[in-house]
Motif scaffolding. Structure first.
Motif, PDB file in Angstrom:
ATOM      1  N   GLU A  42       0.823  -1.202   0.000  1.00  0.00           N
ATOM      2  CA  GLU A  42       0.000   0.000   0.000  1.00  0.00           C
ATOM      3  C   GLU A  42       0.862   1.258   0.000  1.00  0.00           C
ATOM      4  O   GLU A  42       0.498   2.259  -0.634  1.00  0.00           O
ATOM      5  N   THR A  43       1.995   1.207   0.673  1.00  0.00           N
ATOM      6  CA  THR A  43       2.894   2.367   0.677  1.00  0.00           C
ATOM      7  C   THR A  43       3.533   2.584  -0.683  1.00  0.00           C
ATOM      8  O   THR A  43       3.690   3.722  -1.136  1.00  0.00           O
ATOM      9  N   SER A  44       3.887   1.497  -1.357  1.00  0.00           N
ATOM     10  CA  SER A  44       4.577   1.595  -2.646  1.00  0.00           C
ATOM     11  C   SER A  44       3.633   1.833  -3.821  1.00  0.00           C
ATOM     12  O   SER A  44       3.909   2.660  -4.691  1.00  0.00           O
ATOM     13  N   GLU A  45       2.502   1.129  -3.857  1.00  0.00           N
ATOM     14  CA  GLU A  45       1.636   1.148  -5.041  1.00  0.00           C
ATOM     15  C   GLU A  45       0.341   1.944  -4.851  1.00  0.00           C
ATOM     16  O   GLU A  45      -0.278   2.326  -5.834  1.00  0.00           O
ATOM     17  N   GLY A  46      -0.074   2.147  -3.601  1.00  0.00           N
ATOM     18  CA  GLY A  46      -1.315   2.874  -3.373  1.00  0.00           C
ATOM     19  C   GLY A  46      -2.163   2.210  -2.315  1.00  0.00           C
ATOM     20  O   GLY A  46      -2.038   1.014  -2.038  1.00  0.00           O
ATOM     21  N   LYS A  47      -3.074   2.988  -1.740  1.00  0.00           N
ATOM     22  CA  LYS A  47      -3.856   2.505  -0.611  1.00  0.00           C
ATOM     23  C   LYS A  47      -4.810   1.379  -0.996  1.00  0.00           C
ATOM     24  O   LYS A  47      -5.080   0.483  -0.201  1.00  0.00           O
ATOM     25  N   ASP A  48      -5.334   1.400  -2.215  1.00  0.00           N
ATOM     26  CA  ASP A  48      -6.350   0.414  -2.618  1.00  0.00           C
ATOM     27  C   ASP A  48      -5.752  -0.810  -3.317  1.00  0.00           C
ATOM     28  O   ASP A  48      -6.498  -1.659  -3.830  1.00  0.00           O
ATOM     29  N   VAL A  49      -4.452  -0.897  -3.356  1.00  0.00           N
ATOM     30  CA  VAL A  49      -3.801  -2.018  -4.046  1.00  0.00           C
ATOM     31  C   VAL A  49      -3.708  -3.216  -3.101  1.00  0.00           C
ATOM     32  O   VAL A  49      -3.296  -3.082  -1.953  1.00  0.00           O
ATOM     33  N   ASN A  50      -4.098  -4.394  -3.599  1.00  0.00           N
ATOM     34  CA  ASN A  50      -3.969  -5.626  -2.831  1.00  0.00           C
ATOM     35  C   ASN A  50      -3.222  -6.658  -3.667  1.00  0.00           C
ATOM     36  O   ASN A  50      -2.796  -6.385  -4.802  1.00  0.00           O
ATOM     37  N   PHE A  51      -3.045  -7.854  -3.114  1.00  0.00           N
ATOM     38  CA  PHE A  51      -2.265  -8.880  -3.799  1.00  0.00           C
ATOM     39  C   PHE A  51      -2.874  -9.233  -5.158  1.00  0.00           C
ATOM     40  O   PHE A  51      -2.132  -9.434  -6.139  1.00  0.00           O
ATOM     41  N   TYR A  52      -4.184  -9.297  -5.248  1.00  0.00           N
ATOM     42  CA  TYR A  52      -4.832  -9.780  -6.459  1.00  0.00           C
ATOM     43  C   TYR A  52      -4.832  -8.729  -7.580  1.00  0.00           C
ATOM     44  O   TYR A  52      -4.463  -9.033  -8.721  1.00  0.00           O
ATOM     45  N   ASN A  53      -5.262  -7.513  -7.249  1.00  0.00           N
ATOM     46  CA  ASN A  53      -5.288  -6.519  -8.331  1.00  0.00           C
ATOM     47  C   ASN A  53      -3.892  -6.072  -8.736  1.00  0.00           C
ATOM     48  O   ASN A  53      -3.692  -5.543  -9.815  1.00  0.00           O
ATOM     49  N   TRP A  54      -2.903  -6.270  -7.847  1.00  0.00           N
ATOM     50  CA  TRP A  54      -1.524  -5.964  -8.272  1.00  0.00           C
ATOM     51  C   TRP A  54      -1.055  -6.970  -9.312  1.00  0.00           C
ATOM     52  O   TRP A  54      -0.364  -6.622 -10.260  1.00  0.00           O
ATOM     53  N   LEU A  55      -1.438  -8.226  -9.120  1.00  0.00           N
ATOM     54  CA  LEU A  55      -1.103  -9.260 -10.114  1.00  0.00           C
ATOM     55  C   LEU A  55      -2.079  -9.258 -11.298  1.00  0.00           C
ATOM     56  O   LEU A  55      -1.861 -10.007 -12.271  1.00  0.00           O
ATOM     57  N   ASN A  56      -3.146  -8.480 -11.171  1.00  0.00           N
ATOM     58  CA  ASN A  56      -4.172  -8.409 -12.228  1.00  0.00           C
ATOM     59  C   ASN A  56      -4.880  -9.748 -12.411  1.00  0.00           C
ATOM     60  O   ASN A  56      -5.099 -10.220 -13.526  1.00  0.00           O
ATOM     61  N   LEU A  77       8.877  -5.908 -13.876  1.00  0.00           N
ATOM     62  CA  LEU A  77       9.520  -5.315 -12.699  1.00  0.00           C
ATOM     63  C   LEU A  77      10.966  -5.745 -12.511  1.00  0.00           C
ATOM     64  O   LEU A  77      11.592  -5.344 -11.526  1.00  0.00           O
ATOM     65  N   HIS A  78      11.507  -6.513 -13.407  1.00  0.00           N
ATOM     66  CA  HIS A  78      12.875  -7.007 -13.231  1.00  0.00           C
ATOM     67  C   HIS A  78      13.856  -5.837 -13.136  1.00  0.00           C
ATOM     68  O   HIS A  78      13.775  -4.875 -13.907  1.00  0.00           O
ATOM     69  N   PRO A  79      14.793  -5.885 -12.189  1.00  0.00           N
ATOM     70  CA  PRO A  79      15.738  -4.776 -11.997  1.00  0.00           C
ATOM     71  C   PRO A  79      16.569  -4.468 -13.238  1.00  0.00           C
ATOM     72  O   PRO A  79      16.962  -3.314 -13.448  1.00  0.00           O
ATOM     73  N   ASP A  80      16.861  -5.477 -14.089  1.00  0.00           N
ATOM     74  CA  ASP A  80      17.664  -5.221 -15.290  1.00  0.00           C
ATOM     75  C   ASP A  80      16.936  -4.325 -16.287  1.00  0.00           C
ATOM     76  O   ASP A  80      17.568  -3.630 -17.091  1.00  0.00           O
ATOM     77  N   LYS A  81      15.603  -4.343 -16.229  1.00  0.00           N
ATOM     78  CA  LYS A  81      14.830  -3.511 -17.141  1.00  0.00           C
ATOM     79  C   LYS A  81      14.419  -2.180 -16.501  1.00  0.00           C
ATOM     80  O   LYS A  81      13.804  -1.353 -17.180  1.00  0.00           O
ATOM     81  N   ASN A  82      14.743  -2.016 -15.243  1.00  0.00           N
ATOM     82  CA  ASN A  82      14.388  -0.783 -14.534  1.00  0.00           C
ATOM     83  C   ASN A  82      15.602  -0.266 -13.758  1.00  0.00           C
ATOM     84  O   ASN A  82      15.551  -0.083 -12.534  1.00  0.00           O
ATOM     85  N   LYS A  83      16.679  -0.058 -14.468  1.00  0.00           N
ATOM     86  CA  LYS A  83      17.928   0.355 -13.820  1.00  0.00           C
ATOM     87  C   LYS A  83      17.846   1.751 -13.224  1.00  0.00           C
ATOM     88  O   LYS A  83      18.589   2.076 -12.290  1.00  0.00           O
ATOM     89  N   LYS A  84      16.969   2.578 -13.750  1.00  0.00           N
ATOM     90  CA  LYS A  84      16.843   3.943 -13.228  1.00  0.00           C
ATOM     91  C   LYS A  84      15.944   3.997 -11.987  1.00  0.00           C
ATOM     92  O   LYS A  84      15.933   5.005 -11.284  1.00  0.00           O
ATOM     93  N   ASP A  85      15.210   2.950 -11.745  1.00  0.00           N
ATOM     94  CA  ASP A  85      14.317   2.909 -10.591  1.00  0.00           C
ATOM     95  C   ASP A  85      15.084   2.360  -9.389  1.00  0.00           C
ATOM     96  O   ASP A  85      15.484   1.195  -9.362  1.00  0.00           O
ATOM     97  N   VAL A  86      15.285   3.203  -8.375  1.00  0.00           N
ATOM     98  CA  VAL A  86      16.069   2.782  -7.206  1.00  0.00           C
ATOM     99  C   VAL A  86      15.317   1.755  -6.358  1.00  0.00           C
ATOM    100  O   VAL A  86      15.925   1.044  -5.551  1.00  0.00           O
ATOM    101  N   GLN A  87      14.012   1.658  -6.546  1.00  0.00           N
ATOM    102  CA  GLN A  87      13.211   0.711  -5.771  1.00  0.00           C
ATOM    103  C   GLN A  87      12.866  -0.544  -6.561  1.00  0.00           C
ATOM    104  O   GLN A  87      12.023  -1.333  -6.142  1.00  0.00           O
ATOM    105  N   ALA A  88      13.532  -0.743  -7.690  1.00  0.00           N
ATOM    106  CA  ALA A  88      13.205  -1.887  -8.546  1.00  0.00           C
ATOM    107  C   ALA A  88      13.476  -3.209  -7.837  1.00  0.00           C
ATOM    108  O   ALA A  88      12.665  -4.139  -7.916  1.00  0.00           O
ATOM    109  N   ARG A  89      14.586  -3.300  -7.152  1.00  0.00           N
ATOM    110  CA  ARG A  89      14.912  -4.559  -6.472  1.00  0.00           C
ATOM    111  C   ARG A  89      13.921  -4.847  -5.339  1.00  0.00           C
ATOM    112  O   ARG A  89      13.540  -6.002  -5.119  1.00  0.00           O
ATOM    113  N   GLU A  90      13.502  -3.815  -4.619  1.00  0.00           N
ATOM    114  CA  GLU A  90      12.534  -4.013  -3.543  1.00  0.00           C
ATOM    115  C   GLU A  90      11.194  -4.483  -4.103  1.00  0.00           C
ATOM    116  O   GLU A  90      10.547  -5.369  -3.538  1.00  0.00           O
TER     117      GLU A  90
END
Length: 311
Positions: A42-56, A77-90
């Motif tokens: 919820e902190t990273s993706e939003g308050k209404d995000v849960n396990f199911y809708n995050w996976l779609n 979300l793989h870190p190799d494709k998101n090198k500019k995103d510092v939170q990609a690994r998390e």
């Protein structure tokens, strides 16, 4: 002092029991893991995000559907494709934890329970203690503040007890005043009377609703008891962890602490109040450094001195 010591001992014992006693947990360890992931998601993706809708996927999705959704989202979300995103690994690591819970039938059942009923706000002392376990320094600071607060509260309790004691003496003395008064006359409220103190009947004089003078014997000075002279508790005088640094400062600097000034008002007819030449009565005022403490001991330095706070 007795109340203060008792409160300090109780606060220390309570804190030690809280730290050393085994935590009573309302939830299982798997629940704690779910709580952490829900908060992180919820902190990273939003308050209404849960396990199911995050996976779609739908909440009724099968294991194969969850695996397909995982592969698709992991590529995104793989870190190799998101090198500019510092939170990609998390995010990528969080995705693996979420899918691991949904793949486990028992853990998924627990998550579905919280998904339908909501994640509880209060998660038990075991949850918070395991994540925010205080160190030795934090425990010491906590104990110091708790004991200081209890000491301050004990000071107020003693203050009101002393005040109640003086008012009780005044009421007892007034009761004795009315014993020999005819019904046709009004009951006196001021004047000389008797009061019982510690099993002894002593002469006294009622001055006001909260001021009484008790004569312990003919050879000793009377005890002046006035509720206005009882010192109210303060942080600088009654809380040790505030009082100690202040006293050390004055001791090291050689300065004297500022103290309130009081007046001593001499009664009319006393030797000090008589004028040497004309014998006329007068009043003298002398400044004092400390207020008169009323704790059952003698109050005032002279037999007829009446101490009053200066306005």
């Amino acid at each position: 002092m007795r109340w203060s010591s008792l409160c300090i001992m109780l606060s220390v014992l309570l804190a030690l029991l809280t730290i050393s006693a085994p935590s009573v947990r309302a939830w299982q360890q798997a629940d704690f893991e779910i709580f952490d992931l829900v908060d992180e998601l919820e902190t990273s993706e939003g308050k209404d995000v849960n396990f199911y809708n995050w996976l779609n996927v739908a909440p009724s999705a099968s294991s194969s559907e969850i695996n397909r959704a995982y592969r698709k989202l992991s590529l995104k979300l793989h870190p190799d494709k998101n090198k500019k995103d510092v939170q990609a690994r998390e995010k990528f690591a969080r995705l693996g934890k979420v899918v691991a819970i949904l793949r486990d039938s028992a853990k998924r059942e627990r998550y579905d329970h919280f998904y339908k009923n909501g994640v509880p706000r209060w998660r038990g002392t075991g949850y918070y203690y395991s994540r925010f376990r205080p160190g030795l320094g934090t425990v010491i600071v906590f104990l110091v503040f708790i004991s200081g607060g209890m000491q301050y509260i004990a000071g107020w309790i003693n203050f009101y007890q002393e005040k109640k004691k003086i008012i009780g003496f005044v009421q007892d003395a007034r009761t004795a005043l009315t014993q020999n008064v005819p019904k046709s006359q009004g009951a006196p409220t001021l004047g000389r009377s008797y009061v019982e103190v510690g099993g002894r009947v002593l002469r006294c004089e009622v001055k006001s609703d909260e001021y009484i003078i008790i004569h312990t014997s003919n050879d000793e000075e009377p005890v002046h008891l006035n509720t206005a002279w009882i010192a109210k508790p303060s942080l600088t005088r009654n809380v040790y962890f505030v009082q100690w640094p202040i006293s050390m400062f004055y001791k090291l600097t050689g300065q004297q602490p500022l103290e309130p000034k009081y007046e001593v008002e001499e009664e009319e007819g006393s030797p000090e109040a008589s004028d040497q030449e004309g014998g006329k009565k007068s009043r003298k005022k002398a400044k004092r450094g400390k207020p008169v403490a009323v704790t059952g001991s003698k109050v005032g330095g002279r037999r007829r001195a009446i101490a009053k706070p200066q306005n």
